[in-house]
Design a protein around this motif. Sequence first.
Motif, short mmCIF file in Angstrom:
data_model
loop_
_atom_site.label_atom_id
_atom_site.label_comp_id
_atom_site.label_asym_id
_atom_site.label_seq_id
_atom_site.Cartn_x
_atom_site.Cartn_y
_atom_site.Cartn_z
N SER A 6 0.84 -1.21 0.00
CA SER A 6 0.00 0.00 0.00
C SER A 6 0.87 1.25 0.00
CB SER A 6 -0.90 0.02 1.23
OG SER A 6 -1.81 -1.05 1.19
N GLY A 7 0.35 2.27 -0.61
CA GLY A 7 1.01 3.57 -0.64
C GLY A 7 -0.03 4.64 -0.85
N LYS A 8 0.42 5.78 -1.36
CA LYS A 8 -0.54 6.86 -1.63
C LYS A 8 -0.01 7.74 -2.74
CE LYS A 8 1.12 10.20 1.75
NZ LYS A 8 0.75 11.10 2.83
N VAL A 9 -0.90 8.53 -3.31
CA VAL A 9 -0.54 9.53 -4.31
C VAL A 9 0.08 10.71 -3.57
CG1 VAL A 9 -1.43 11.11 -6.07
CG2 VAL A 9 -2.38 8.79 -5.87
N ASP A 23 8.42 3.59 -4.67
CA ASP A 23 9.59 3.69 -5.54
C ASP A 23 9.86 2.37 -6.26
OD1 ASP A 23 11.60 2.09 -4.07
OD2 ASP A 23 11.49 3.70 -2.59
N HIS A 24 10.60 2.47 -7.35
CA HIS A 24 10.88 1.31 -8.20
C HIS A 24 11.50 0.16 -7.42
CE1 HIS A 24 11.03 3.80 -12.19
NE2 HIS A 24 9.94 4.02 -11.49
N ALA A 25 12.42 0.44 -6.52
CA ALA A 25 13.10 -0.63 -5.76
C ALA A 25 12.09 -1.44 -4.94
CB ALA A 25 14.16 -0.03 -4.85
N ARG A 26 11.09 -0.78 -4.41
CA ARG A 26 10.08 -1.47 -3.60
C ARG A 26 9.20 -2.40 -4.44
NH1 ARG A 26 5.68 1.41 0.28
NH2 ARG A 26 4.99 -0.48 1.32
N LEU A 27 9.16 -2.16 -5.75
CA LEU A 27 8.31 -2.93 -6.65
C LEU A 27 9.08 -3.99 -7.43
CD1 LEU A 27 6.36 0.12 -8.10
CD2 LEU A 27 5.75 -1.30 -6.14
N GLU A 28 10.36 -4.12 -7.13
CA GLU A 28 11.25 -5.00 -7.88
C GLU A 28 10.76 -6.44 -8.04
OE1 GLU A 28 15.50 -5.61 -6.63
OE2 GLU A 28 15.54 -3.54 -7.37
N ALA A 62 -0.53 1.63 -14.93
CA ALA A 62 0.46 1.88 -13.89
C ALA A 62 1.82 1.72 -14.56
CB ALA A 62 0.30 0.89 -12.75
N ILE A 63 2.65 2.75 -14.44
CA ILE A 63 3.96 2.69 -15.09
C ILE A 63 5.08 2.97 -14.09
CG2 ILE A 63 3.07 3.33 -17.36
CD1 ILE A 63 4.16 6.14 -16.89
N LEU A 64 6.24 2.39 -14.40
CA LEU A 64 7.45 2.70 -13.65
C LEU A 64 7.95 4.01 -14.23
CD1 LEU A 64 9.04 -0.86 -13.63
CD2 LEU A 64 7.89 0.31 -11.73
N GLY A 65 7.50 5.10 -13.65
CA GLY A 65 7.73 6.42 -14.20
C GLY A 65 9.16 6.91 -14.14
N LYS A 66 9.43 7.89 -14.97
CA LYS A 66 10.76 8.52 -14.99
C LYS A 66 11.05 9.25 -13.69
CE LYS A 66 10.77 8.74 -19.95
NZ LYS A 66 10.67 9.51 -21.16
N SER A 67 10.01 9.45 -12.87
CA SER A 67 10.17 10.09 -11.56
C SER A 67 10.90 9.17 -10.58
CB SER A 67 8.80 10.42 -10.98
OG SER A 67 8.07 9.23 -10.73
N GLY A 68 10.98 7.86 -10.91
CA GLY A 68 11.56 6.88 -10.00
C GLY A 68 10.51 6.21 -9.13
N PHE A 69 9.24 6.57 -9.36
CA PHE A 69 8.13 6.04 -8.58
C PHE A 69 7.05 5.49 -9.51
CE2 PHE A 69 10.29 9.05 -5.95
CZ PHE A 69 10.30 8.46 -4.70
N LEU A 70 6.16 4.67 -8.96
CA LEU A 70 5.01 4.18 -9.71
C LEU A 70 4.11 5.36 -10.01
CD1 LEU A 70 3.61 1.48 -10.65
CD2 LEU A 70 2.14 1.81 -8.65
N GLU A 71 3.68 5.47 -11.27
CA GLU A 71 2.79 6.54 -11.69
C GLU A 71 1.54 5.92 -12.31
OE1 GLU A 71 4.85 9.32 -14.22
OE2 GLU A 71 6.58 9.39 -12.86
#
Length: 95
Positions: A6-9, A23-28, A62-71
């Motif tokens: 779970s997370g949030k916007v 973040d991407h690492a958490r979704l690896e 849901a994308i692994l965004g260029k922000s480094g986080f799920l977008e």
Amino acid sequence: MPSRISGKVVSISDSGDAITDLDHARLEDIPRDDRTSIECGGHTTLGIYPADHEQPEMTYVAILGKSGFLELSLIGDSAAKFLGLKVDDGVTIKW
């Protein structure tokens, strides 16, 4: 038993994408295919895509965004305006 994160916007981009605190690492280790569902603001999408995906217009993804986080994005439109996604909305990923 399904696994869950779970997370949030935390912000909305200029194009209306909802940027999460996941973040991407958490979704690896999460599957990227349709075994994975992402829910936010009462809307659900399946799978996690790379930033350079080729999904069609008006697809909620849901994308692994260029922000480094799920977008969370609505291709060709604003997810914030069209789907009503906003800062502090909860995000749940299940697989």
